[in-house]
Design a protein around this motif. Structure first.
Motif, PDB file in Angstrom:
ATOM      1  N   LYS A   1      -3.865  -3.624  -2.960  1.00 28.57           N
ATOM      2  CA  LYS A   1      -4.512  -2.275  -2.688  1.00 28.57           C
ATOM      3  C   LYS A   1      -3.297  -1.231  -2.437  1.00 28.57           C
ATOM      4  O   LYS A   1      -2.226  -1.472  -1.816  1.00 28.57           O
ATOM      5  CB  LYS A   1      -5.133  -2.319  -1.041  1.00 28.57           C
TER       6      LYS A   1
ATOM      7  N   LYS B   1       0.822  -1.091  -0.145  1.00 25.08           N
ATOM      8  CA  LYS B   1       0.198   0.111  -0.110  1.00 25.08           C
ATOM      9  C   LYS B   1       0.802   1.229   0.186  1.00 25.08           C
ATOM     10  O   LYS B   1       0.471   2.269  -0.477  1.00 25.08           O
ATOM     11  CB  LYS B   1      -0.967  -0.081   1.237  1.00 25.08           C
TER      12      LYS B   1
ATOM     13  N   ARG C   1       5.442  -0.093 -10.661  1.00 24.72           N
ATOM     14  CA  ARG C   1       4.906  -0.156 -12.004  1.00 24.72           C
ATOM     15  C   ARG C   1       5.265  -1.625 -12.529  1.00 24.72           C
ATOM     16  O   ARG C   1       4.355  -2.213 -13.181  1.00 24.72           O
ATOM     17  CB  ARG C   1       5.775   0.610 -12.948  1.00 24.72           C
TER      18      ARG C   1
ATOM     19  N   HIS D   1       3.756   3.458  -3.791  1.00 22.68           N
ATOM     20  CA  HIS D   1       2.770   4.314  -4.838  1.00 22.68           C
ATOM     21  C   HIS D   1       3.526   4.602  -6.280  1.00 22.68           C
ATOM     22  O   HIS D   1       2.749   5.213  -7.012  1.00 22.68           O
ATOM     23  CB  HIS D   1       2.397   5.762  -4.129  1.00 22.68           C
TER      24      HIS D   1
ATOM     25  N   ALA E   1      -2.752  -1.025  -7.447  1.00 26.88           N
ATOM     26  CA  ALA E   1      -3.801  -1.381  -8.474  1.00 26.88           C
ATOM     27  C   ALA E   1      -3.769  -0.546  -9.532  1.00 26.88           C
ATOM     28  O   ALA E   1      -3.687  -0.796 -10.914  1.00 26.88           O
ATOM     29  CB  ALA E   1      -5.099  -1.758  -7.901  1.00 26.88           C
ATOM     30  N   GLU E   2      -3.610   0.973  -9.309  1.00 29.25           N
ATOM     31  CA  GLU E   2      -3.834   1.856 -10.359  1.00 29.25           C
ATOM     32  C   GLU E   2      -2.343   2.244 -10.983  1.00 29.25           C
ATOM     33  O   GLU E   2      -2.310   2.605 -12.154  1.00 29.25           O
ATOM     34  CB  GLU E   2      -4.464   3.225  -9.733  1.00 29.25           C
ATOM     35  N   THR E   3      -1.374   1.933 -10.611  1.00 28.31           N
ATOM     36  CA  THR E   3      -0.076   2.235 -10.954  1.00 28.31           C
ATOM     37  C   THR E   3       0.739   1.248 -11.640  1.00 28.31           C
ATOM     38  O   THR E   3       1.423   1.355 -12.464  1.00 28.31           O
ATOM     39  CB  THR E   3       0.801   2.771  -9.826  1.00 28.31           C
TER      40      THR E   3
ATOM     41  N   GLN F   1       1.884  -1.628 -13.885  1.00 31.79           N
ATOM     42  CA  GLN F   1       1.876  -2.047 -15.358  1.00 31.79           C
ATOM     43  C   GLN F   1       1.977  -3.395 -15.698  1.00 31.79           C
ATOM     44  O   GLN F   1       1.345  -3.761 -16.656  1.00 31.79           O
ATOM     45  CB  GLN F   1       2.999  -1.123 -16.070  1.00 31.79           C
TER      46      GLN F   1
ATOM     47  N   ASN G   1      -9.569  -6.019  -8.536  1.00 32.49           N
ATOM     48  CA  ASN G   1     -10.480  -4.606  -8.634  1.00 32.49           C
ATOM     49  C   ASN G   1      -9.525  -3.426  -8.889  1.00 32.49           C
ATOM     50  O   ASN G   1      -8.642  -3.385  -8.394  1.00 32.49           O
ATOM     51  CB  ASN G   1     -11.407  -4.382  -7.569  1.00 32.49           C
ATOM     52  N   ASN G   2      -9.881  -2.835 -10.114  1.00 34.40           N
ATOM     53  CA  ASN G   2      -9.300  -1.475 -10.445  1.00 34.40           C
ATOM     54  C   ASN G   2      -7.834  -1.774 -10.976  1.00 34.40           C
ATOM     55  O   ASN G   2      -7.007  -0.855 -11.302  1.00 34.40           O
ATOM     56  CB  ASN G   2      -9.098  -0.535  -9.360  1.00 34.40           C
ATOM     57  N   LEU G   3      -7.436  -3.062 -11.328  1.00 29.01           N
ATOM     58  CA  LEU G   3      -6.222  -3.344 -11.549  1.00 29.01           C
ATOM     59  C   LEU G   3      -5.932  -3.139 -13.026  1.00 29.01           C
ATOM     60  O   LEU G   3      -6.636  -3.605 -14.024  1.00 29.01           O
ATOM     61  CB  LEU G   3      -5.831  -4.962 -11.460  1.00 29.01           C
ATOM     62  N   LYS G   4      -5.017  -2.214 -13.584  1.00 29.83           N
ATOM     63  CA  LYS G   4      -4.643  -1.857 -14.872  1.00 29.83           C
ATOM     64  C   LYS G   4      -3.553  -2.660 -15.388  1.00 29.83           C
ATOM     65  O   LYS G   4      -3.479  -2.565 -16.648  1.00 29.83           O
ATOM     66  CB  LYS G   4      -4.411  -0.293 -14.558  1.00 29.83           C
TER      67      LYS G   4
END
Length: 259
Positions: A109, A85, A91, A88, A112-114, A116, A134-137
């Protein structure tokens, strides 16, 4: 050399010295924060390499500025909730070739957004929490795991619609439907909606139960009718077996004639 030139020369030397000193501090700081058994290097961001380090769990002292994290080829069996967590800037996360069996809801958690690239291949993963990705890019690699194909896995992979290749590489080790074992998940999902199986099973059970009750009622009615017929037949035979009343010759008629 005039005073200005001398001042500029000394200033430049001091700047170079200060820059070297700051760089050395940063390098020392990064090295001192590197987890035990790992190698840290700064190349386009902080790279933390813990491959083949005989780790049994994910280090909890990972530097917050980590960009690339390699934890492959260890003996890690779980991913604690929220373990990443504070990373941040992360990648790339490689957790392949470990012994991970299950992925909980908040395993990724904070990253998930960062992320790659996420590599979970060659583990022992059978199932995941339905909200684990969830929200995994990230482009996820989850092949070569003994997946149990059920409704939860179907929901997870549908939520990763952009990762068609990911779903295509999932092979069902076991399944709620025995005929799907050993087959690619996409083929199994195309044959049957795994999330509707419990409802269908319940419907079939209710149908069988209702059919059983209906059969019992019909059987009772048939038995009741046959039993009544048998009783009626016996009663009729009994009546037939009774002696009939004969008139005596000297018995006067019931109706007398007056002459």
């Amino acid at each position: 050399m005039n005073l200005v030139d001398l001042w500029l020369t000394r200033s430049l030397s001091m700047c170079l010295l200060l820059q070297s000193f700051v760089l050395m501090i940063l390098c020392f700081h990064s090295a001192s924060m590197c987890p035990k058994g790992c190698l840290c290097s700064s190349s386009g961001g902080l790279n933390v390499t813990c491959s083949n380090a005989n780790l049994k769990e994910i280090p909890r002292d990972l530097p917050p500025e980590t960009v690339l994290l390699y934890l492959d080829s260890n003996q890690i069996t779980s991913i604690p909730n929220e373990i990443f967590k504070d990373l941040h800037q992360l990648r790339v996360l490689n957790l392949s070739k470990n012994g991970i069996e299950f992925i909980d809801e908040h395993a990724f958690k904070g990253v998930a957004e960062t992320l790659q690239t996420l590599d979970l291949s060659d583990n022992r993963i059978q199932s995941v929490h339905k909200n684990a990705f969830n929200n995994l890019k990230a482009r996820a690699r989850i092949a070569n795991n003994p997946w149990h194909c059920d409704c939860t896995l179907q929901q997870v992979l549908r939520g990763m619609a952009s990762n068609h290749e990911t779903a295509h590489n999932v092979i069902c080790k076991t399944s709620v439907l025995d005929e799907h074992a050993g087959r690619p998940f996409l083929n199994a999902a195309n044959d049957a909606d795994l999330c509707n199986l419990p409802k269908k099973t319940t419907d079939y059970a209710m149908l069988v139960t209702m059919f059983g009750w209906f059969t019992m009622v019909i059987s009772y009615v048939v038995y009741y009718v046959r039993q009544n017929q048998e009783d009626a037949r016996r009663h009729l035979e009994y009546l037939k077996s009774l002696p009939s009343r004969q008139k005596k010759a000297d018995e006067p008629d019931d109706i007398s004639t007056v002459v």
